[in-house]
Design an enzyme around this catalytic site. Structure first.
Site, short mmCIF file in Angstrom:
data_model
loop_
_atom_site.label_atom_id
_atom_site.label_comp_id
_atom_site.label_asym_id
_atom_site.label_seq_id
_atom_site.Cartn_x
_atom_site.Cartn_y
_atom_site.Cartn_z
N PHE A 217 42.50 16.02 80.23
CA PHE A 217 42.67 17.38 79.72
C PHE A 217 41.51 18.21 80.23
O PHE A 217 40.35 17.91 79.96
CB PHE A 217 42.70 17.41 78.18
CG PHE A 217 42.89 18.79 77.63
CD1 PHE A 217 44.16 19.30 77.40
CD2 PHE A 217 41.80 19.60 77.34
CE1 PHE A 217 44.35 20.57 76.90
CE2 PHE A 217 41.98 20.88 76.84
CZ PHE A 217 43.26 21.37 76.63
N ASP A 326 33.90 16.58 84.09
CA ASP A 326 34.21 17.52 83.02
C ASP A 326 33.56 17.03 81.73
O ASP A 326 34.05 16.10 81.09
CB ASP A 326 35.73 17.62 82.86
CG ASP A 326 36.17 18.57 81.75
OD1 ASP A 326 35.31 18.98 80.94
OD2 ASP A 326 37.37 18.89 81.68
N LYS A 357 31.77 23.87 74.44
CA LYS A 357 31.75 23.30 73.09
C LYS A 357 30.33 23.19 72.51
O LYS A 357 29.73 24.18 72.18
CB LYS A 357 32.50 21.98 73.07
CG LYS A 357 34.01 22.18 73.34
CD LYS A 357 34.82 21.03 72.92
CE LYS A 357 36.31 21.26 73.19
NZ LYS A 357 36.92 22.19 72.23
#
Length: 500
Positions: A217, A326, A357
């Site tokens: 993702f 990532d 985040k």
């Protein structure tokens, strides 16, 4: 509902006499509450089911103008403290999900409150600058003292962005620009390339690809969706790029107990990944870069051995592909190291590392050769938000002064050992406990049981999140201590025990 516990752990000289409210929750006097306002609660306090009546009423108001199908409940962030999230109905919950892994040092940390209330920062909050064109005077200082102080090894530059998706989206662009410059042997596009690019044709828009992995993702924007392979709801009806997709190893956990079969599975996936790079090059659609998460988060919290990533890095180098790690979910310390890829033990682990985040701002670190040498190639109005850099600098200071990496390692050991014990106690319900640091997960028997367990845990004062088809992922803040881990395991056990 469980009884409430007094907020905070105070010295005996500050402990107030307790008042038991009609709801059964212990309360301190208003004067003492002011003394304790920056002290964390000692446990959950549940007054209603979640969502409660006020949350439900607010949801009805919001659905008039916005989709609320994914809304869990409404929060009272003013009353939330540390590891505890309070909702608008007064329910206080131990938050082991933290806004999808995005709260680094807990709710309302005094260090961040100080940044917000410092008059010297007033201009930064009032006037949001277009950082790429008109940055504030303190911008270089804040980047060098903050983001660059935690830069991954070998990466001497950083490009800020607003979120994880736009971080990866622009990192992809940087890879393609780098690859085309390498193909041409110089960095000046031809007139034909410039002309055809604005009408979406080659050679200006080259037929380059990125290799990604099943279960990965990387975001919900159009380019990122081409490398996202988790849930259909994220992709269905949306046009995408036809890019190569490699299988991700389906492993047994703990990894060290199943090395033989796991190594065979990893070898199979590495072979297929390299084969795809070769085949797509022969088709005239070369793989410019490989993108991978150190731990597949949204896709089910899957992680391979460190050797798998080391070998994948080698394959990318062999074929001249950029290697993008990532770290949007894994970056910022939750695996016990500031960057999860540090566990791999490589001197040159990545060409680009994306983040967001827990880092509060988005962006990506990059090697010099991936920095475009012309204006507006990587650009948007804000390029993130300078105030997030102010917050991040304080977060980094707190991580260092409070030794939070060591705290994560200790708490993570308690969590993972507890999950092993729970899956041994409930083998018909739980399996495949796994994780690094506090970045942990466990599989539940099936999706319906998983969803039921999430609700039961929430109504007992525990906020968790799902991922994959039937996994529960745990994403506490870095201030999540061993006592919080024990409390989490106790409540989680109580919720599991109620399942049939």
């Amino acid at each position: 509902m469980a009884a409430c516990l007094l907020r905070g752990c105070l010295s005996s000289s500050l402990r107030p006499s307790l008042l038991l409210s009609a709801s059964g929750c212990r309360q301190a006097s208003e004067a003492v509450a002011r003394v304790m306002e920056d002290v964390e609660y000692t446990g959950p306090c549940m007054k209603t089911e979640v969502p409660g009546p006020i949350s439900k009423s607010l949801s009805k108001q919001l659905e008039v103008v916005q989709n609320v199908l994914q809304v869990n409940f409404f929060c009272d962030y003013d009353e939330s403290r540390g590891n505890y999230l309070v909702d608008v109905d007064g329910n206080r919950m131990l938050d082991v999900y933290t806004q999808i892994a995005s709260i680094p040092i807990g709710y309302n940390h005094p260090a961040l409150t100080k940044i917000m209330t410092d008059p010297m920062n007033l201009g930064a909050f009032i006037n949001r600058p277009a950082l790429g064109m008109l940055p504030p005077g303190k911008y270089p200082e804040k980047l060098l003292g903050g983001l660059m102080s935690v830069a991954p090894r070998g990466l001497g530059r950083v490009q800020t962005m607003a979120c994880g998706s736009c971080s990866n989206e622009n990192a992809y662009k940087a890879i393609f620009i780098w690859y085309r410059n390498k193909q041409r042997g110089h960095n000046i596009p031809s007139q034909e390339e410039e002309r055809t690019s604005v009408i979406n044709q080659g050679p200006g828009c080259p037929d380059l690809t990125l290799l990604s992995f099943m279960g990965g993702f990387h975001g919900r924007t159009l380019g990122c969706l081409a490398t996202t392979h988790t849930k259909a709801i994220q992709k269905v009806d949306v046009p995408t790029f036809d890019w190569p997709i490699a299988p991700y190893p389906q492993l047994r956990y703990p990894l060290e107990e199943h090395q033989r079969e796991n190594s065979q599975e990893e070898a199979r996936c590495l072979e297929q990944a390299e084969d795809l790079i070769v085949k797509w090059a022969l088709k005239g659609r070369p793989v410019a870069g490989v993108v991978i998460e150190p731990i597949q988060a949204e896709g089910g919290d899957n992680h391979a051995s460190f050797d798998f990533y080391r070998k994948l890095r080698g394959i990318a180098k062999k074929h001249g592909c950029a290697f993008l790690v990532d770290e949007v979910q894994t970056g910022g310390g939750s695996t016990g190291k500031f960057w999860a890829h540090e566990h791999w033990g490589l001197d040159d682990p990545a060409d680009i590392v994306s983040f967001s985040k827990k880092m509060l701002t988005g962006g990506y670190f990059l090697k010099d050769e991936f920095q475009p040498d012309k204006p507006f190639r990587i650009f948007n109005t804000w390029l993130g938000d300078h105030t997030k850099n102010l917050f991040l600098n304080e977060v980094i200071k707190v991580i260092r002064t409070e030794n939070l990496m060591e705290e994560v390692q200790r708490s993570g050991r308690v969590m993972l050992q507890g999950l092993y014990e729970l899956q041994a106690k409930y083998p018909h319900l739980l399996s495949r406990a796994r994780g690094l640091g506090t970045f942990c997960a466990v599989d539940v028997r099936d999706e319906d049981t998983r969803n039921s367990l999430l609700i039961k845990a929430r109504n007992k004062g525990l906020v968790l999140g799902g991922c994959g088809t039937s996994s529960i992922r745990f994403r506490p803040a870095l201030v999540f201590k061993e006592r919080h881990a024990h409390l989490f395991l106790d409540i989680f056990n109580d919720a599991i025990a109620e399942l049939k």
